[in-house]
Design an enzyme around this catalytic site. Structure first.
Site, PDB file in Angstrom:
ATOM      1  N   GLU A  50       0.849  -1.196   0.000  1.00 16.74           N
ATOM      2  CA  GLU A  50       0.000   0.000   0.000  1.00 16.74           C
ATOM      3  C   GLU A  50       0.883   1.243   0.000  1.00 16.74           C
ATOM      4  O   GLU A  50       1.603   1.482   0.971  1.00 16.74           O
ATOM      5  CB  GLU A  50      -0.898   0.009   1.247  1.00 16.74           C
ATOM      6  CG  GLU A  50      -1.706   1.300   1.361  1.00 16.74           C
ATOM      7  CD  GLU A  50      -2.391   1.471   2.715  1.00 16.74           C
ATOM      8  OE1 GLU A  50      -2.629   0.464   3.422  1.00 16.74           O
ATOM      9  OE2 GLU A  50      -2.681   2.637   3.072  1.00 16.74           O
ATOM     10  N   ARG A  54       0.445  10.397   0.264  1.00 11.82           N
ATOM     11  CA  ARG A  54       0.746  11.469   1.225  1.00 11.82           C
ATOM     12  C   ARG A  54       1.984  12.244   0.844  1.00 11.82           C
ATOM     13  O   ARG A  54       2.396  13.134   1.583  1.00 11.82           O
ATOM     14  CB  ARG A  54       0.990  10.881   2.610  1.00 11.82           C
ATOM     15  CG  ARG A  54      -0.223  10.265   3.191  1.00 11.82           C
ATOM     16  CD  ARG A  54       0.051   9.796   4.591  1.00 11.82           C
ATOM     17  NE  ARG A  54      -0.841   8.711   4.882  1.00 11.82           N
ATOM     18  CZ  ARG A  54      -0.750   7.931   5.937  1.00 11.82           C
ATOM     19  NH1 ARG A  54       0.215   8.130   6.816  1.00 11.82           N
ATOM     20  NH2 ARG A  54      -1.606   6.970   6.130  1.00 11.82           N
ATOM     21  N   THR A  77      -4.601   6.025   1.655  1.00 11.83           N
ATOM     22  CA  THR A  77      -4.988   7.400   1.969  1.00 11.83           C
ATOM     23  C   THR A  77      -5.863   8.004   0.868  1.00 11.83           C
ATOM     24  O   THR A  77      -5.750   9.186   0.549  1.00 11.83           O
ATOM     25  CB  THR A  77      -3.747   8.299   2.252  1.00 11.83           C
ATOM     26  OG1 THR A  77      -2.730   7.543   2.898  1.00 11.83           O
ATOM     27  CG2 THR A  77      -4.115   9.463   3.152  1.00 11.83           C
ATOM     28  N   LYS A 137     -11.070  -2.264   6.514  1.00  8.95           N
ATOM     29  CA  LYS A 137      -9.899  -1.937   7.326  1.00  8.95           C
ATOM     30  C   LYS A 137     -10.420  -1.462   8.689  1.00  8.95           C
ATOM     31  O   LYS A 137     -11.402  -0.701   8.735  1.00  8.95           O
ATOM     32  CB  LYS A 137      -9.111  -0.847   6.605  1.00  8.95           C
ATOM     33  CG  LYS A 137      -8.108  -0.070   7.417  1.00  8.95           C
ATOM     34  CD  LYS A 137      -7.212   0.759   6.508  1.00  8.95           C
ATOM     35  CE  LYS A 137      -6.948   2.128   7.089  1.00  8.95           C
ATOM     36  NZ  LYS A 137      -5.871   2.848   6.389  1.00  8.95           N
TER      37      LYS A 137
HETATM   38  C1  3PG Z   1      -1.277   4.897   8.511  1.00  5.30           C
HETATM   39  O1  3PG Z   1      -2.320   5.445   8.289  1.00  5.30           O
HETATM   40  O2  3PG Z   1      -0.180   5.459   8.482  1.00  5.30           O
HETATM   41  C2  3PG Z   1      -1.357   3.446   8.745  1.00  5.30           C
HETATM   42  O3  3PG Z   1      -2.478   3.174   9.489  1.00  5.30           O
HETATM   43  C3  3PG Z   1      -0.124   2.861   9.316  1.00  5.30           C
HETATM   44  O4  3PG Z   1      -0.079   3.043  10.666  1.00  5.30           O
HETATM   45  P1  3PG Z   1       1.244   2.624  11.469  1.00  5.30           P
HETATM   46  O5  3PG Z   1       2.317   3.585  11.039  1.00  5.30           O
HETATM   47  O6  3PG Z   1       0.844   2.790  12.906  1.00  5.30           O
HETATM   48  O7  3PG Z   1       1.564   1.200  11.094  1.00  5.30           O
END
Ligand code: 3PG
Length: 216
Positions: A50, A54, A77, A137
């Protein structure tokens, strides 16, 4: 572009979850890192990747990673319909979102992009289930009550499978993965920023190898 339904998306999400116990959540700042990063994770046994939208490099990173044999690259995202169009144009095979809105769901269905949508309450999960989505999720997992909360949601709603993400780590991954309604989990720990920046692909491959061994 071929339309898909929530049910179709859920079947795809379940197939994705079956590939490995962990889906790496990636923040790519430099497109030059994309290919070696994807190769290391795939070599370590984590083929579903994934890439979060961002960073300015994210869409080019998806394009580069989509070329890596054995990888299945998605966009994370996703917030707006434009994000969905951009992700599909870049070659994303699945989409992940922190939550879900009607316009985001519609855009994914129109573009044929399976959406792994975030939900953190029974009501949110039931709203998605009404639209055919039975693989979601669980986000943000740890701050939403963690594995005990997901276990509690699973009692009345066992037909919904989840990929908890947000605060999942090697310390608590087993707590989630041992639940019957958890099909896989997402996490960023397999691609830490310092290792990505320094190009420590061997180190990332060995983190992936450990994560790939987690039992469900
Ligand atoms: C995120 O949105 O960055 C993910 O949920 C990953 O979260 P993490 O960095 O706590 O694994």
């Amino acid at each position: 572009m071929t339309r898909i339904t929530g049910k179709d998306a859920s079947v795809k999400n379940r197939e994705l979850a079956a590939l490995a116990p962990i889906i790496p959540v990636l923040v790519v700042n430099d497109v030059a890192h994309a290919r070696p990063l994807a190769e290391a994770l795939v070599a370590g046994g984590l083929p579903a990747l994934e890439v979060t939208l961002r960073t300015p490099a994210a869409l080019d990173a998806i394009r580069a990673m989509a070329e890596v044999p054995g990888g299945v690259v998605g966009a994370g995202t996703l917030v707006t319909p434009q994000d969905v169009a951009d992700a599909v144009a870049a070659g994303a095979k699945f989409g992940v979102s922190p939550g879900a809105t009607a316009s985001l769901i519609a855009a994914c269905e129109e573009h044929g992009l399976p959406l792994l949508a975030g939900a953190s309450t029974a009501t949110e999960a039931m709203a998605m289930l009404e639209r055919g989505y039975d693989m979601l999720k669980f986000f943000p997992a740890e701050t939403s009550g963690g594995a005990p909360a997901l276990k509690a949601i699973g009692a009345p709603l066992p037909q919904i499978g989840f990929c908890p993400t947000g605060g999942v780590s090697p310390k608590n991954a087993n707590d989630y993965l041992s639940l019957p309604n958890v099909l896989c989990a997402g996490g960023s720990w397999v691609a830490p920023a310092d290792k990505v920046e320094s190009g420590d692909w061997t180190g990332i491959e060995s983190l992936a190898r450990e994560a790939a061994k987690l039992e469900r």
